[in-house]
Design a protein around this motif. Structure first.
Motif, PDB file in Angstrom:
ATOM      1  N   ARG A   8      -9.730 -44.985  14.058  1.00 55.92           N
ATOM      2  CA  ARG A   8      -9.328 -44.320  12.827  1.00 55.92           C
ATOM      3  C   ARG A   8      -8.594 -45.300  11.907  1.00 55.92           C
ATOM      4  N   LEU A   9      -7.683 -46.085  12.472  1.00 54.05           N
ATOM      5  CA  LEU A   9      -6.951 -47.074  11.681  1.00 54.05           C
ATOM      6  C   LEU A   9      -7.897 -48.106  11.084  1.00 54.05           C
ATOM      7  N   THR A  10      -8.824 -48.594  11.885  1.00 57.89           N
ATOM      8  CA  THR A  10      -9.776 -49.598  11.406  1.00 57.89           C
ATOM      9  C   THR A  10     -10.692 -49.018  10.328  1.00 57.89           C
ATOM     10  N   TYR A  11     -11.098 -47.780  10.518  1.00 62.34           N
ATOM     11  CA  TYR A  11     -11.990 -47.121   9.555  1.00 62.34           C
ATOM     12  C   TYR A  11     -11.288 -46.923   8.208  1.00 62.34           C
ATOM     13  N   VAL A  12     -10.024 -46.518   8.258  1.00 59.24           N
ATOM     14  CA  VAL A  12      -9.270 -46.338   7.020  1.00 59.24           C
ATOM     15  C   VAL A  12      -9.114 -47.678   6.301  1.00 59.24           C
ATOM     16  N   ALA A  13      -8.833 -48.744   7.052  1.00 54.19           N
ATOM     17  CA  ALA A  13      -8.739 -50.075   6.439  1.00 54.19           C
ATOM     18  C   ALA A  13     -10.061 -50.458   5.779  1.00 54.19           C
ATOM     19  N   GLN A  14     -11.162 -50.129   6.421  1.00 56.06           N
ATOM     20  CA  GLN A  14     -12.473 -50.421   5.849  1.00 56.06           C
ATOM     21  C   GLN A  14     -12.683 -49.654   4.542  1.00 56.06           C
ATOM     22  N   ILE A  15     -12.316 -48.375   4.536  1.00 57.16           N
ATOM     23  CA  ILE A  15     -12.465 -47.559   3.328  1.00 57.16           C
ATOM     24  C   ILE A  15     -11.625 -48.125   2.187  1.00 57.16           C
ATOM     25  N   LEU A  16     -10.394 -48.477   2.507  1.00 54.46           N
ATOM     26  CA  LEU A  16      -9.504 -49.021   1.477  1.00 54.46           C
ATOM     27  C   LEU A  16     -10.034 -50.344   0.938  1.00 54.46           C
ATOM     28  N   GLN A  17     -10.538 -51.185   1.812  1.00 57.34           N
ATOM     29  CA  GLN A  17     -11.083 -52.473   1.368  1.00 57.34           C
ATOM     30  C   GLN A  17     -12.310 -52.264   0.483  1.00 57.34           C
ATOM     31  N   GLU A  18     -13.196 -51.374   0.880  1.00 54.13           N
ATOM     32  CA  GLU A  18     -14.399 -51.112   0.097  1.00 54.13           C
ATOM     33  C   GLU A  18     -14.086 -50.534  -1.273  1.00 54.13           C
ATOM     34  N   ASN A  19     -12.923 -49.899  -1.405  1.00 53.89           N
ATOM     35  CA  ASN A  19     -12.510 -49.321  -2.683  1.00 53.89           C
ATOM     36  C   ASN A  19     -11.527 -50.226  -3.431  1.00 53.89           C
ATOM     37  N   LYS A  20     -11.565 -51.528  -3.101  1.00 57.47           N
ATOM     38  CA  LYS A  20     -10.772 -52.554  -3.789  1.00 57.47           C
ATOM     39  C   LYS A  20      -9.270 -52.345  -3.648  1.00 57.47           C
ATOM     40  N   LEU A  21      -8.855 -51.701  -2.567  1.00 55.07           N
ATOM     41  CA  LEU A  21      -7.432 -51.505  -2.294  1.00 55.07           C
ATOM     42  C   LEU A  21      -7.053 -52.393  -1.110  1.00 55.07           C
ATOM     43  N   GLU A  22      -7.240 -53.709  -1.306  1.00 54.19           N
ATOM     44  CA  GLU A  22      -7.106 -54.641  -0.197  1.00 54.19           C
ATOM     45  C   GLU A  22      -5.672 -54.762   0.312  1.00 54.19           C
ATOM     46  N   ASP A  23      -4.691 -54.645  -0.574  1.00 58.33           N
ATOM     47  CA  ASP A  23      -3.298 -54.708  -0.121  1.00 58.33           C
ATOM     48  C   ASP A  23      -2.984 -53.569   0.842  1.00 58.33           C
ATOM     49  N   ARG A  24      -3.496 -52.411   0.509  1.00 60.87           N
ATOM     50  CA  ARG A  24      -3.299 -51.244   1.390  1.00 60.87           C
ATOM     51  C   ARG A  24      -4.038 -51.448   2.714  1.00 60.87           C
ATOM     52  N   ALA A  25      -5.239 -51.990   2.626  1.00 62.01           N
ATOM     53  CA  ALA A  25      -6.017 -52.231   3.848  1.00 62.01           C
ATOM     54  C   ALA A  25      -5.277 -53.193   4.764  1.00 62.01           C
ATOM     55  N   ILE A  26      -4.697 -54.249   4.171  1.00 63.92           N
ATOM     56  CA  ILE A  26      -3.961 -55.229   4.978  1.00 63.92           C
ATOM     57  C   ILE A  26      -2.739 -54.579   5.619  1.00 63.92           C
ATOM     58  N   ALA A  27      -2.073 -53.698   4.871  1.00 70.28           N
ATOM     59  CA  ALA A  27      -0.898 -53.014   5.417  1.00 70.28           C
ATOM     60  C   ALA A  27      -1.273 -52.167   6.634  1.00 70.28           C
ATOM     61  N   VAL A  28      -2.397 -51.476   6.542  1.00 68.36           N
ATOM     62  CA  VAL A  28      -2.851 -50.660   7.677  1.00 68.36           C
ATOM     63  C   VAL A  28      -3.220 -51.551   8.860  1.00 68.36           C
ATOM     64  N   LEU A  29      -3.920 -52.642   8.592  1.00 70.17           N
ATOM     65  CA  LEU A  29      -4.329 -53.543   9.673  1.00 70.17           C
ATOM     66  C   LEU A  29      -3.125 -54.232  10.321  1.00 70.17           C
ATOM     67  N   ARG A  30      -2.122 -54.537   9.515  1.00 74.48           N
ATOM     68  CA  ARG A  30      -0.921 -55.154  10.083  1.00 74.48           C
ATOM     69  C   ARG A  30      -0.251 -54.186  11.068  1.00 74.48           C
ATOM     70  N   ASP A  31      -0.158 -52.920  10.676  1.00 72.80           N
ATOM     71  CA  ASP A  31       0.413 -51.913  11.574  1.00 72.80           C
ATOM     72  C   ASP A  31      -0.469 -51.723  12.808  1.00 72.80           C
ATOM     73  N   ALA A  32      -1.788 -51.684  12.589  1.00 73.67           N
ATOM     74  CA  ALA A  32      -2.724 -51.466  13.700  1.00 73.67           C
ATOM     75  C   ALA A  32      -2.644 -52.599  14.712  1.00 73.67           C
ATOM     76  N   SER A  33      -2.469 -53.843  14.213  1.00 71.50           N
ATOM     77  CA  SER A  33      -2.422 -54.989  15.123  1.00 71.50           C
ATOM     78  C   SER A  33      -1.182 -54.967  16.012  1.00 71.50           C
ATOM     79  N   LYS A  34      -0.120 -54.344  15.536  1.00 64.84           N
ATOM     80  CA  LYS A  34       1.088 -54.217  16.351  1.00 64.84           C
ATOM     81  C   LYS A  34       0.885 -53.198  17.469  1.00 64.84           C
ATOM     82  N   ILE A  35       0.144 -52.150  17.153  1.00 69.38           N
ATOM     83  CA  ILE A  35      -0.115 -51.099  18.149  1.00 69.38           C
ATOM     84  C   ILE A  35      -1.188 -51.541  19.133  1.00 69.38           C
ATOM     85  N   TYR A  36      -2.214 -52.216  18.616  1.00 65.07           N
ATOM     86  CA  TYR A  36      -3.363 -52.627  19.435  1.00 65.07           C
ATOM     87  C   TYR A  36      -3.587 -54.137  19.298  1.00 65.07           C
ATOM     88  N   PRO A  37      -2.738 -54.948  19.881  1.00 62.54           N
ATOM     89  CA  PRO A  37      -2.869 -56.409  19.719  1.00 62.54           C
ATOM     90  C   PRO A  37      -4.139 -56.986  20.336  1.00 62.54           C
TER      91      PRO A  37
END
Length: 546
Positions: free
Chosen positions: A479-508
């Motif tokens: 779900r986290l990865t999918y949301v990051a993908q959606i945000l990136q595809e909609n040119k919201l890359e800063d938001r996508a990076i924020a989600v991925l940064r959080d996701a990487s802490k939970i799932y290293p």
């Protein structure tokens, strides 16, 4: 009877209108609820728990559950992924715990009446899904599923391979009845028609079902030969069956006389997965890599030669249930699983030796069980099929024990009917079952509600709604990865990076999270370098990662 209804419901359930995974997660959630109810029913059967005849299987089952718990405690991954399993697989701790509860409940309620009902239930569900598969092939479906496979014949399993597998199991059961029973001719005609439709489904979906079907029906033939005073011929067919089984397994590995007919690229990938699982077992012998942890470890466990051959071939399962269990829970869990399967096999042999005549319903149950075990060697533990395999295992073990000193099958039927009535009237049983039911609901509802709420968020199309929905609990890295993908595809890359940064802490150890982060154009050089370093850690033999 309760267990049988539960098994049917889990197999047929799909929820396409409120979840992005309409197949696996709903099946898991329903399985947990019905299995915990079944556990309450078992715990309320004091006579069963104290019956010396069940001591060995209960000890093995208890040890299996204990090892599951130990693996859960030792595993240091995020709780949701090890508890509920990987998204779209959902074969984590609670799935295997629930399957074990169903096995025990089937064992406790085994009897001739239940065997007959299981046989006809398999035939009925097989007919429903065969007709549904035929409708899917012709473009008639009640929902437009997001199908990524070449075939659109996937029944209620979401995957053509599993539809094919279940068709093989049900066809073997139906053909056993059609050939060996004394049913009226119109029943036999209907059963034969079902076999034909099931085989047609196999031809439209996947080749796997042929193996299940042949293995299951030959097993029934062998049982028949031993009980019809053709013992010598029975041993002969058994020998041929054993040789054939070994030849097929060798063929899967591109060895032996059948290799040219069996071996192909998809099976070559399975060989890679199996070797990866074996490496995991060797490297983590006591507790494995964690339940449903195969995907996190496969890249690290495959050989350099496999990575050089094709680094893009990966999987989140070994495509072999014993190896999946062994890689997830270590050698102790694998041996206990083998012991449970071995108890069922020994039960079949004992019943065949003991009974003076061939019983078609017992033969049909053997056919279904062997067909499932054949599937288990080349595929995953899809829950809609797994509920049948595990409950049939318990049924075989329990039936052999209950019929040791009993004569006619009808007496067995009446004995178990009276026991069921006594348990139904027990106030203590109701209290225990109510308690375990509450536990099951408390476990099953959170992931289902989170998936439903996420689905609603996606329907809104609003990034301000979708982004917070990524953090719904229990967490889901897909779900986290999918949301990051959606945000990136909609040119919201800063938001996508924020989600991925959080996701990487939970799932290293989630390769896909680091891979997506490294591929975002606006990511900082330091972030990209770190993501690529993590990808290299998780995929050390990949020649494309420098």
């Amino acid at each position: 009877m309760y267990v049988l209804i539960a098994v049917i419901a889990v197999t047929l359930l799909v929820t396409p209108f409120n979840s992005i995974d309409p197949v696996n997660l709903p099946k898991l959630c329903l399985l947990v609820v019905v299995a915990f109810v079944a556990a309450g029913l078992v715990l309320s059967k004091r006579d069963f728990l104290l019956d010396r005849r069940f001591r060995t299987p209960l000890i093995v089952i208890g040890a299996f559950i204990l090892q599951l718990i130990l693996v859960l405690l030792v595993d240091n991954r995020e709780m949701a992924i090890k508890f509920y399993g990987t998204t779209s697989r959902n074969t984590g701790f609670v799935a295997y715990l629930s399957l074990t509860f169903l096995l025990a409940a089937s064992m406790a309620s085994a009897g001739y009446l239940l065997i007959k009902r299981y046989v006809w239930a398999l035939v009925f569900v097989g007919a429903v899904l065969a007709l549904y598969g035929f409708a899917q092939f012709n473009g008639y479906d009640f929902y437009k599923f997001n199908n990524v496979y070449e075939s659109n014949v996937f029944g209620s399993f979401g995957n053509p391979n599993f539809q094919s597998a279940f068709m093989g199991i049900s066809a073997a059961t139906a053909l056993t009845l059609a050939v060996f029973s004394s049913l009226k001719i119109y029943y036999k005609v209907a059963l034969t028609a079902l076999v034909a439709i099931a085989i047609y489904n196999i031809s439209l979906s996947s080749q796997q079902g042929y193996l299940n079907f042949i293995a299951g029906f030959i097993a029934a033939v062998i049982v028949y030969l031993f009980k019809s005073k053709h013992v010598t011929f029975g041993w002969f067919v058994s020998g041929l069956f054993s040789i054939g089984t070994i030849s097929v397994l060798l063929g899967v590995l591109d060895k032996g006389p059948l290799a040219q007919f069996i071996y192909k690229s998809s099976l070559q990938a399975r060989e890679f997965y199996w070797k990866g699982a074996i490496n995991m077992i060797i490297d983590h012998p006591f507790f494995g890599v964690g339940m449903d942890g195969f995907g996190d470890w496969y890249r690290r466990s495959r050989s350099p030669e496999v990575a050089q051959f094709n680094a893009g071939i990966t999987a989140d399962t070994a495509h072999n249930i014993p190896l999946d269990i062994g890689s997830s829970g270590g050698i102790p869990l694998l041996l206990l699983h083998v012991a449970i399967v071995g108890l069922a096999l020994v039960s079949i042999i004992k019943v065949v030796k003991r009974n003076s005549e061939f019983d078609v319903y017992f033969g049909a149950i053997v056919a279904a069980w062997v067909a499932y075990q054949a599937q288990a060697l080349i595929s995953i533990n899809q829950l809609g099929i797994g509920v049948w395999g595990w409950s049939l295992t318990g049924l075989l073990i329990g039936y052999e024990i209950y019929t040791r000193d009993t004569a006619p099958a009808e007496n067995v039927k009446s004995i178990h009917k009276s026991k069921a009535v006594r348990q139904k009237l027990s106030a203590g049983a109701l209290v225990i079952t109510f308690g375990t039911s509450g536990i099951g609901l408390a476990i099953a509802l959170p992931p289902y509600l989170a998936a439903n709420n996420f689905y609603k968020a996606l329907q809104s199309g609003d990034a301000n709604v979708i982004q917070p929905a990524a953090y719904l609990q229990p967490y889901d890295r897909a779900r986290l990865t999918y949301v990051a993908q959606i945000l990136q595809e909609n040119k919201l890359e800063d938001r996508a990076i924020a989600v991925l940064r959080d996701a990487s802490k939970i799932y290293p150890d989630a390769y896909e999270i680091w891979s997506r982060w490294a591929g975002i154009p606006s990511a900082s050089p330091n972030d990209v370098a770190r993501a690529k370093a993590e990808m290299k850690r998780l995929d050390p033999f990949n020649p494309d990662l420098k």
